[in-house]
Design an enzyme around this catalytic site. Structure first.
Site, PDB file in Angstrom:
ATOM      1  N   LYS A 139      68.769  57.919  57.635  1.00 43.00           N
ATOM      2  CA  LYS A 139      67.472  58.751  58.043  1.00 43.00           C
ATOM      3  C   LYS A 139      67.251  58.585  59.575  1.00 43.00           C
ATOM      4  CE  LYS A 139      63.467  60.507  55.898  1.00 43.00           C
ATOM      5  NZ  LYS A 139      62.558  60.807  55.653  1.00 43.00           N
TER       6      LYS A 139
ATOM      7  N   LYS B 252      60.913  55.691  61.372  1.00 44.19           N
ATOM      8  CA  LYS B 252      59.799  54.369  62.423  1.00 44.19           C
ATOM      9  C   LYS B 252      60.301  52.961  61.111  1.00 44.19           C
ATOM     10  CE  LYS B 252      55.686  55.607  60.903  1.00 44.19           C
ATOM     11  NZ  LYS B 252      55.602  57.156  61.073  1.00 44.19           N
TER      12      LYS B 252
ATOM     13  N   LYS C 297      54.790  52.010  46.281  1.00 45.31           N
ATOM     14  CA  LYS C 297      53.863  50.078  47.128  1.00 45.31           C
ATOM     15  C   LYS C 297      54.577  49.328  45.886  1.00 45.31           C
ATOM     16  CE  LYS C 297      50.855  49.017  50.404  1.00 45.31           C
ATOM     17  NZ  LYS C 297      50.116  49.675  51.956  1.00 45.31           N
TER      18      LYS C 297
HETATM   19  P1  ADP Z   1      58.352  57.595  59.433  1.00 44.84           P
HETATM   20  O1  ADP Z   1      59.826  57.962  57.980  1.00 44.84           O
HETATM   21  O2  ADP Z   1      59.189  57.716  60.266  1.00 44.84           O
HETATM   22  O3  ADP Z   1      57.627  56.811  59.073  1.00 44.84           O
HETATM   23  P2  ADP Z   1      56.596  59.587  58.089  1.00 44.84           P
HETATM   24  O4  ADP Z   1      57.056  59.602  56.938  1.00 44.84           O
HETATM   25  O5  ADP Z   1      55.488  59.744  58.985  1.00 44.84           O
HETATM   26  O6  ADP Z   1      58.089  59.237  59.316  1.00 44.84           O
HETATM   27  O7  ADP Z   1      57.166  61.571  58.928  1.00 44.84           O
HETATM   28  C1  ADP Z   1      56.333  62.264  59.014  1.00 44.84           C
HETATM   29  C2  ADP Z   1      56.919  64.061  58.246  1.00 44.84           C
HETATM   30  O8  ADP Z   1      57.678  63.781  59.296  1.00 44.84           O
HETATM   31  C3  ADP Z   1      57.485  63.664  56.932  1.00 44.84           C
HETATM   32  O9  ADP Z   1      56.884  64.342  55.887  1.00 44.84           O
HETATM   33  C4  ADP Z   1      58.825  64.872  57.211  1.00 44.84           C
HETATM   34  O10 ADP Z   1      58.507  65.676  56.800  1.00 44.84           O
HETATM   35  C5  ADP Z   1      59.144  64.607  58.815  1.00 44.84           C
HETATM   36  N1  ADP Z   1      59.982  63.319  59.104  1.00 44.84           N
HETATM   37  C6  ADP Z   1      60.337  62.747  59.371  1.00 44.84           C
HETATM   38  N2  ADP Z   1      61.182  61.823  59.503  1.00 44.84           N
HETATM   39  C7  ADP Z   1      62.400  62.891  58.811  1.00 44.84           C
HETATM   40  C8  ADP Z   1      63.843  63.106  59.604  1.00 44.84           C
HETATM   41  N3  ADP Z   1      64.337  61.851  59.640  1.00 44.84           N
HETATM   42  N4  ADP Z   1      64.315  63.981  59.266  1.00 44.84           N
HETATM   43  C9  ADP Z   1      63.428  64.947  58.864  1.00 44.84           C
HETATM   44  N5  ADP Z   1      61.703  64.830  58.724  1.00 44.84           N
HETATM   45  C10 ADP Z   1      61.230  64.242  58.893  1.00 44.84           C
END
Ligand code: ADP
Ligand code: TRP
Length: 354
Positions: free
Chosen positions: A211, A214, A132
């Site tokens: 990947k 969000k 960040k």
């Molecule tokens: P985002 O990237 O949508 O903000 P988060 O960081 O909140 O998602 O994700 C929470 C958990 O979900 C991560 O620690 C990871 O383990 C899993 N995760 C998120 N996106 C993926 C993905 N595309 N493939 C595999 N695991 C994922």
């Protein structure tokens, strides 16, 4: 008198070897948005599977989410939705303790104790904060000390196994570091946890092939309305190779998504179609829409039932919080007594003249 029979050799333990602590699984999930397939297949599914590995604690990390979600109504609704989604997806409140992080104030108190043994440099090296800062964004103390709260989350429940994604492993190392320092200073108070990396092979692609995240707005949400989900799936980007050309299923993100939700036999048939060629991506998308609806049909049904009975989820969370508080309260008392804060200990051995 006949002598006591000797115990069987296998039951003999060397006096110095301590029995390993019982397996206690714990993980936290931030309610920063509705769960998408990346969250489910990459994390939540494995967490839920682990509820049978020993005692399990799962919580909705609303205090952590406060570092990013600033709208109170949205936060409340995301916390509720996360609880409903987790139970609908198979988290069994009879097996696992499900609760909301902020319902256990003992954890924030423990955070302070850990803060006093936490070197600044340890937090300055943490990726979430460093990333960040390097993007020129203003970081607050909440983001900076995020790993200390996460450490308290883990230590408050004597967790031994913490299933997390790769991005969180560094935070578990911080936790082990803080627990080790505290134990070194004050005696054996905390149980050192181990991270359990959830399969990295499960990296779920988004609708654009990057990947799923969000932040990239390329998600397919687990419980989104089926018509909206269909539209999203039909718009998944694909390459423009002609219909006849054989394709390798293993480097196609549409196939990767299909493989997550389709039954084994259908997946193999589809892989064969890819290799043979002569079909269109539109057909795969239609098959994906149908396979996704089937895969999550039972969970959708459970979700609808839970939504119709909001008191049920509240009761599950209240029961979870009560159980979690009992456990966190015991660890906090241990930690306070060890470092000289507890009057509970003073009552047994009064420090002040009566
Ligand atoms: P985002 O990237 O949508 O903000 P988060 O960081 O909140 O998602 O994700 C929470 C958990 O979900 C991560 O620690 C990871 O383990 C899993 N995760 C998120 N996106 C993926 C993905 N595309 N493939 C595999 N695991 C994922
Ligand atoms: N920081 C974790 C994440 O973003 C969520 C979390 C908070 C957590 N406290 C925890 C995970 C304790 C495991 C253990 O995914």
């Amino acid at each position: 008198m006949t002598p006591e029979p000797a115990p069987p050799a296998a039951a003999k333990q060397p006096a110095t070897e301590k029995a390993p602590p019982p397996t206690r699984v714990l993980s936290g999930i931030q309610p920063t948005g509705r769960f998408h397939w990346g969250n489910y297949f990459g994390a939540i599914r494995q967490y839920i599977e682990l509820q049978t590995a020993g005692e399990a604690y799962y919580f909705i990390a609303d205090l952590h989410a406060l570092t990013t979600v600033r709208e109170p109504a949205r936060l409340r609704s995301l916390v509720h939705a996360a609880a409903v989604d987790l139970v609908a997806l198979g988290l069994d409140p009879a097996r696992a303790t499900l609760f909301v992080q902020s319902d256990v104030p003992e954890v924030t108190e423990l955070t302070w104790l850990l803060m006093t043994v936490c070197p600044m440099g340890l937090l300055e090296r943490c990726h979430a904060y460093k990333d960040k800062k390097s993007r020129g964004l203003a970081a607050d103390a909440g983001l900076f000390t995020y790993p200390v709260l996460m450490s308290a989350d883990i230590l408050a429940y004597d967790a031994t196994v913490v299933p997390v994604g790769e991005d969180q492993v560094q935070h578990i190392e911080v936790c082990r570091d803080l627990a080790g320092t505290f134990n070194h200073l004050y005696g054996e108070v905390f149980t050192l946890p181990k991270p359990r990396l959830v399969e990295s092979g499960a990296r779920v692609p988004g609708t654009d092939g990057q990947k799923m995240s969000k932040s990239y707005e390329n998600t397919i949400d687990v419980f989104e309305d089926l018509a909206a989900q269909k539209k999203k799936i039909m718009r998944i980007t694909t390459d423009s190779r002609p219909l006849e050309e054989p394709k390798n299923p293993d480097d196609d993100h549409l196939f990767a998504l299909y493989a997550l939700v389709a039954p084994e036999a259908d997946r193999l048939r589809m892989a064969e179609l890819y290799r043979r060629g002569g079909f269109g991506y539109g057909e795969v998308k239609k098959a994906l829409v149908e396979a996704a609806a089937n895969f999550f049909a039972a969970a959708r049904g459970r979700r609808a039932e839970l939504e119709a009975d909001p008191a049920r989820i509240e009761a599950i969370l209240a029961d979870g919080a009560a159980r979690a508080r009992r456990q966190a309260g015991a660890v906090l008392a241990r930690a306070k007594a060890a470092c000289g804060l507890s009057r509970g200990v003073a009552a047994a051995a009064p420090r002040r003249p009566a």
